[in-house]
Design a protein around this motif. Structure first.
Motif, mmCIF file in Angstrom:
data_model
loop_
_atom_site.group_PDB
_atom_site.id
_atom_site.type_symbol
_atom_site.label_atom_id
_atom_site.label_comp_id
_atom_site.label_asym_id
_atom_site.label_seq_id
_atom_site.Cartn_x
_atom_site.Cartn_y
_atom_site.Cartn_z
ATOM 1 N N PHE A 52 -9.101 -0.805 -2.032
ATOM 2 C CA PHE A 52 -8.461 -0.095 -0.925
ATOM 3 C C PHE A 52 -8.756 1.407 -1.016
ATOM 4 C CE2 PHE A 52 -5.057 2.286 1.095
ATOM 5 C CZ PHE A 52 -5.052 1.720 2.358
ATOM 6 N N ILE A 53 -8.631 1.957 -2.203
ATOM 7 C CA ILE A 53 -8.908 3.386 -2.391
ATOM 8 C C ILE A 53 -10.353 3.704 -2.009
ATOM 9 C CG2 ILE A 53 -9.139 5.217 -4.127
ATOM 10 C CD1 ILE A 53 -6.659 3.936 -5.511
ATOM 11 N N ARG A 54 -11.293 2.869 -2.452
ATOM 12 C CA ARG A 54 -12.704 3.100 -2.102
ATOM 13 C C ARG A 54 -12.932 3.002 -0.594
ATOM 14 N NH1 ARG A 54 -13.536 0.294 -6.925
ATOM 15 N NH2 ARG A 54 -13.908 -1.703 -5.917
ATOM 16 N N GLU A 58 -13.939 5.951 2.012
ATOM 17 C CA GLU A 58 -15.166 5.832 2.800
ATOM 18 C C GLU A 58 -14.902 6.064 4.291
ATOM 19 O OE1 GLU A 58 -17.949 2.148 3.968
ATOM 20 O OE2 GLU A 58 -17.897 2.587 1.811
ATOM 21 N N LEU A 59 -13.774 5.583 4.784
ATOM 22 C CA LEU A 59 -13.433 5.772 6.195
ATOM 23 C C LEU A 59 -12.787 7.140 6.463
ATOM 24 C CD1 LEU A 59 -12.068 2.289 7.350
ATOM 25 C CD2 LEU A 59 -14.165 3.435 8.080
ATOM 26 N N GLY A 60 -12.535 7.906 5.405
ATOM 27 C CA GLY A 60 -11.959 9.240 5.565
ATOM 28 C C GLY A 60 -10.472 9.247 5.880
ATOM 29 N N ALA A 128 -4.446 5.090 16.242
ATOM 30 C CA ALA A 128 -4.946 3.806 16.733
ATOM 31 C C ALA A 128 -6.438 3.641 16.454
ATOM 32 C CB ALA A 128 -4.670 3.681 18.227
ATOM 33 N N ALA A 129 -7.204 4.709 16.604
ATOM 34 C CA ALA A 129 -8.658 4.611 16.385
ATOM 35 C C ALA A 129 -8.960 4.279 14.922
ATOM 36 C CB ALA A 129 -9.334 5.912 16.787
ATOM 37 N N ASN A 130 -8.256 4.923 13.987
ATOM 38 C CA ASN A 130 -8.470 4.625 12.567
ATOM 39 C C ASN A 130 -8.031 3.207 12.224
ATOM 40 O OD1 ASN A 130 -9.606 7.104 11.781
ATOM 41 N ND2 ASN A 130 -7.586 8.026 11.533
ATOM 42 N N ALA A 131 -6.917 2.768 12.796
ATOM 43 C CA ALA A 131 -6.445 1.395 12.552
ATOM 44 C C ALA A 131 -7.449 0.384 13.097
ATOM 45 C CB ALA A 131 -5.066 1.195 13.172
ATOM 46 N N ALA A 132 -8.010 0.674 14.262
ATOM 47 C CA ALA A 132 -9.007 -0.235 14.855
ATOM 48 C C ALA A 132 -10.291 -0.253 14.015
ATOM 49 C CB ALA A 132 -9.323 0.179 16.285
ATOM 50 N N SER A 133 -10.728 0.899 13.529
ATOM 51 C CA SER A 133 -11.929 0.959 12.678
ATOM 52 C C SER A 133 -11.707 0.158 11.397
ATOM 53 C CB SER A 133 -12.261 2.404 12.319
ATOM 54 O OG SER A 133 -12.650 3.117 13.446
ATOM 55 N N TRP A 134 -10.509 0.293 10.827
ATOM 56 C CA TRP A 134 -10.193 -0.460 9.608
ATOM 57 C C TRP A 134 -10.244 -1.963 9.885
ATOM 58 C CZ3 TRP A 134 -9.506 0.849 4.580
ATOM 59 C CH2 TRP A 134 -9.080 -0.183 3.745
#
Length: 168
Positions: A52-54, A58-60, A128-134
């Motif tokens: 999860f940390i990695r 990576e996703l910032g 929302a954008a970060n949650a969707a990318s994840w």
């Protein structure tokens, strides 16, 4: 213990006009974000926390998952809230009254201090954008907002100056 409670009660009962420049707070976490890393993956990896940390790095978005500070300076003259633990993150006070102080930042953080019961509600917007990318990358879900609750006390002997100030 009774002395601290009486000092806190007297401080919290004061009108906002009786409080000078800064209010220094020391807070204790009452309720954490409640985020469960298991839900972050469609199929949880073997070493969940390290992965999860990695992945969050990576996703910032790793900075969103760091537990908020426990010390705060509320500067009513400058209309700012800042923690000495994260002095680079300044929140701007959007409203202040005898019962509540609210502040927000440009990076999506919310600060709401109830001056009646000395409860601090702190929120971090992941978005929302970060949650969707994840979700797209890992098949699981992360929350769009993380919320924390703290019980706070003014730092004794500091943070309240001027006429009408309460001294321990």
């Amino acid at each position: 213990m009774k002395r601290i409670s009486l000092t806190l009660a007297a401080f919290l009962a004061m009108p906002a006009s009786a409080i000078a420049d800064s209010l220094l707070l020391n807070c204790q976490l009452v309720k954490g974000a409640g985020f469960n890393m298991m839900t972050a993956y469609g199929k949880p990896p073997k070493d969940l926390q390290d992965q999860f940390i990695r992945d969050a790095t990576e996703l910032g978005i790793i900075g969103f998952f760091i537990e908020p500070p426990t010390t705060w300076e509320v500067n009513l003259s400058a209309n700012t809230v800042v923690s000495p633990e994260e002095s680079h993150k300044v929140l701007n006070i959007s409203s202040a009254s005898a019962s509540k102080i609210e502040a927000h930042s440009t990076f999506g953080t919310g600060f709401s201090l109830n001056r009646i019961n000395s409860r601090l509600e702190y929120s971090v917007q992941i978005g929302a954008a970060n949650a969707a990318s994840w979700k797209k990358a890992h098949g699981g879900t992360i929350p769009e907002t993380l919320g924390y609750s703290y019980s706070c006390s003014p730092v004794q002997g500091l943070g309240v100056t001027g006429p009408g100030a309460v001294r321990p």
